[in-house]
Scaffold this active site. Sequence first.
Site, PDB file in Angstrom:
ATOM      1  N   CYS A 379       9.003   8.039 -34.315  1.00  0.00           N
ATOM      2  CA  CYS A 379       8.521   9.090 -33.414  1.00  0.00           C
ATOM      3  C   CYS A 379       8.827   8.730 -31.959  1.00  0.00           C
ATOM      4  O   CYS A 379       9.986   8.796 -31.563  1.00  0.00           O
ATOM      5  CB  CYS A 379       7.050   9.379 -33.678  1.00  0.00           C
ATOM      6  SG  CYS A 379       6.637  11.078 -33.279  1.00  0.00           S
ATOM      7  N   GLY A 381       9.153   5.905 -30.817  1.00  0.00           N
ATOM      8  CA  GLY A 381      10.122   4.809 -30.950  1.00  0.00           C
ATOM      9  C   GLY A 381      11.537   5.348 -31.078  1.00  0.00           C
ATOM     10  O   GLY A 381      12.491   4.789 -30.518  1.00  0.00           O
ATOM     11  N   HIS A 505       6.817  10.543 -39.237  1.00  0.00           N
ATOM     12  CA  HIS A 505       6.017   9.329 -39.493  1.00  0.00           C
ATOM     13  C   HIS A 505       6.102   8.908 -40.957  1.00  0.00           C
ATOM     14  O   HIS A 505       5.239   9.283 -41.766  1.00  0.00           O
ATOM     15  CB  HIS A 505       4.552   9.586 -39.120  1.00  0.00           C
ATOM     16  CG  HIS A 505       4.334   9.690 -37.643  1.00  0.00           C
ATOM     17  ND1 HIS A 505       4.135   8.586 -36.846  1.00  0.00           N
ATOM     18  CD2 HIS A 505       4.320  10.769 -36.823  1.00  0.00           C
ATOM     19  CE1 HIS A 505       3.995   8.970 -35.596  1.00  0.00           C
ATOM     20  NE2 HIS A 505       4.099  10.289 -35.552  1.00  0.00           N
ATOM     21  N   GLU A 507       5.348   6.218 -42.219  1.00  0.00           N
ATOM     22  CA  GLU A 507       4.276   5.279 -42.608  1.00  0.00           C
ATOM     23  C   GLU A 507       3.130   5.958 -43.352  1.00  0.00           C
ATOM     24  O   GLU A 507       2.301   5.281 -43.955  1.00  0.00           O
ATOM     25  CB  GLU A 507       3.754   4.519 -41.379  1.00  0.00           C
ATOM     26  CG  GLU A 507       2.919   5.323 -40.380  1.00  0.00           C
ATOM     27  CD  GLU A 507       3.752   6.012 -39.311  1.00  0.00           C
ATOM     28  OE1 GLU A 507       4.942   6.294 -39.555  1.00  0.00           O
ATOM     29  OE2 GLU A 507       3.208   6.297 -38.216  1.00  0.00           O
TER      30      GLU A 507
HETATM   31  N1  GLN Z   1       4.720  11.455 -27.288  1.00  0.00           N
HETATM   32  C1  GLN Z   1       5.773  11.877 -28.145  1.00  0.00           C
HETATM   33  C2  GLN Z   1       5.715  13.360 -28.440  1.00  0.00           C
HETATM   34  O1  GLN Z   1       4.709  13.982 -28.237  1.00  0.00           O
HETATM   35  C3  GLN Z   1       5.795  11.089 -29.431  1.00  0.00           C
HETATM   36  C4  GLN Z   1       4.578  11.301 -30.294  1.00  0.00           C
HETATM   37  C5  GLN Z   1       4.429  10.282 -31.371  1.00  0.00           C
HETATM   38  O2  GLN Z   1       5.022   9.205 -31.314  1.00  0.00           O
HETATM   39  N2  GLN Z   1       3.608  10.560 -32.345  1.00  0.00           N
HETATM   40  O3  GLN Z   1       6.656  13.933 -28.922  1.00  0.00           O
END
Ligand code: GLN
Length: 545
Positions: A379, A381, A505, A507
């Site tokens: 995400c 990352g 995600h 995970e």
């Molecule tokens: N802050 C980023 C966004 O809103 C990533 C969100 C996250 O890593 N869950 O897109």
Amino acid sequence: MRHIFITGGVVSSLGKGLTSASLGMLLESRGYSVRMQKLDPYLNIDPGTMSPYQHGEVYVLDDGAETDLDLGHYERFTNAPLSRNSSWTSGKIYRNVLRRERRGRFLGKTVQVIPHITDEIKRAIRSLRKHGVDFVLTEIGGTVGDIESLPFLESIRQFALDIGRMNCLFIHLTLIPYLKSSNELKTKPTQHSVSRLRQIGIQPDILICRTEKSISDVERNKIGLFCNLTTQDVIEEKDADFSIYEVPITLHNNGLDNRVLRYFGQDSFKLAAPDLSCWYDILDRLRSPSGEVTIAVVGKYAKHKDAYKSIYESIDHAGIKHRTKVRVRGLPSDSFKAEQLDDVNGILVPGGFGDRGVEGKIDAIKIARVRKIPFFGICLGMQCAVIEIARNICGMQNANSTEFDQSTPFPVITLLDEQRNITDKGGTMRLGSQVTILNESGRAFKSYARKEIAERHRHRYEFNNNYREKFQESGLLVSGTNSDGALVEVIELLDHPWFVGVQYHPEFKSKPTSPHPLFDNFIAAAINHVKDLKDIKDLKDSVSQ
Ligand code: GLN
């Protein structure tokens, strides 16, 4: 259908979620069908807006519900399908009641905690009753004695009256503290906690006692006597020093599932012994690993172990599969030193919100890219990896996400719709399970061995398609998109042993019994990294001889 309610007393953080999940798993292992649910007494509608410091990670379900991390235990330990109905808070209960009040549905009556709030709580519990389900397990968050817990405890008391006491089992989890100075286990706090429950009309049927030292039969007897329970219904849950996967086995060995089934009249149940072979196998793999890797997790909350709970668990699952001990080094992205990455075999940058530590994450990703250390971006990352590649490969100086720099000359990550009204902080994200189509030339496709996958999302910002071509010219492979190809879901660098970023995600879909394919492959790449380092060292040694 039978209901099992799990409450907690003496202190919070006793691992009620893990205990509930373990019981769910034990019942499933005997062939029963279970459903799992958590009722949290706090007032937030959901934990979506709560700080990971306060509440640990926000666990996202397929239907987009943002829930408590205990639901992660439920999904990892059992096969019970979870939905919005598996997670309730006082906020959500009150909101439903107040909405109905505004619509005039109470026909002029005074709206009260009893019966209106308690009826709504009972409706929430009943929502999990489905044909073919044998047991509904409902965990009540918080600790007996909290003001907020009262309507929930009152509701489960009423619930047992409604459907028959013999169809409901109350389990209470407490702590038996050990006093070093007198070398004694103290049962008094447990007695008080149970007496508190009994004052509000709930007699627990089974007591599970968390303890650091084994409880003797004499002590169990005493606890039983004071708490109005037979000794066999006082079950020890000793601290699992080695692994959380010991918990279900310990509880089984101490008779928990047997006592539960006996309560409900075991004769009417299938009596098959539980099949715990895959759990013993997990413990065996953990106890005798054949190798070791070190993974750095570079994130804002790296020192707070619950903030990336599912990520740490997913890493462990892959380690179990590869019979490899994974040492995780949590590095705070705003203060780590580059040398701390010198000896790691993989770098993972997890999701997050806000700009603190973002530049550190980008630095860590550069190190992973340049030194060819396996990299996994999740995400935020993944978004940071895009920024790093933009700045350092594509020559887009000061490229950024508009989340962190509104006036960046190269907004490589932006809001899909910058006009979207985001004043309401809850529920404005792309949330829940969505389909990704994988490009067959990517590593992601090879990992999943499938073209179409569904993964859970929780973010507002997206890869900016205006730069897609430019990135592709620079060696970045968009190896997964949503179904119509408009949203970038997976990026990879091919000129690297393992460099994968995902907008979703993964995970949230890993289990100890079936690790997520990307974590599985990431750890495999880390194992190869260890081998490569060893080969280089051997080569150097032989040259110098
Ligand atoms: N802050 C980023 C966004 O809103 C990533 C969100 C996250 O890593 N869950 O897109």
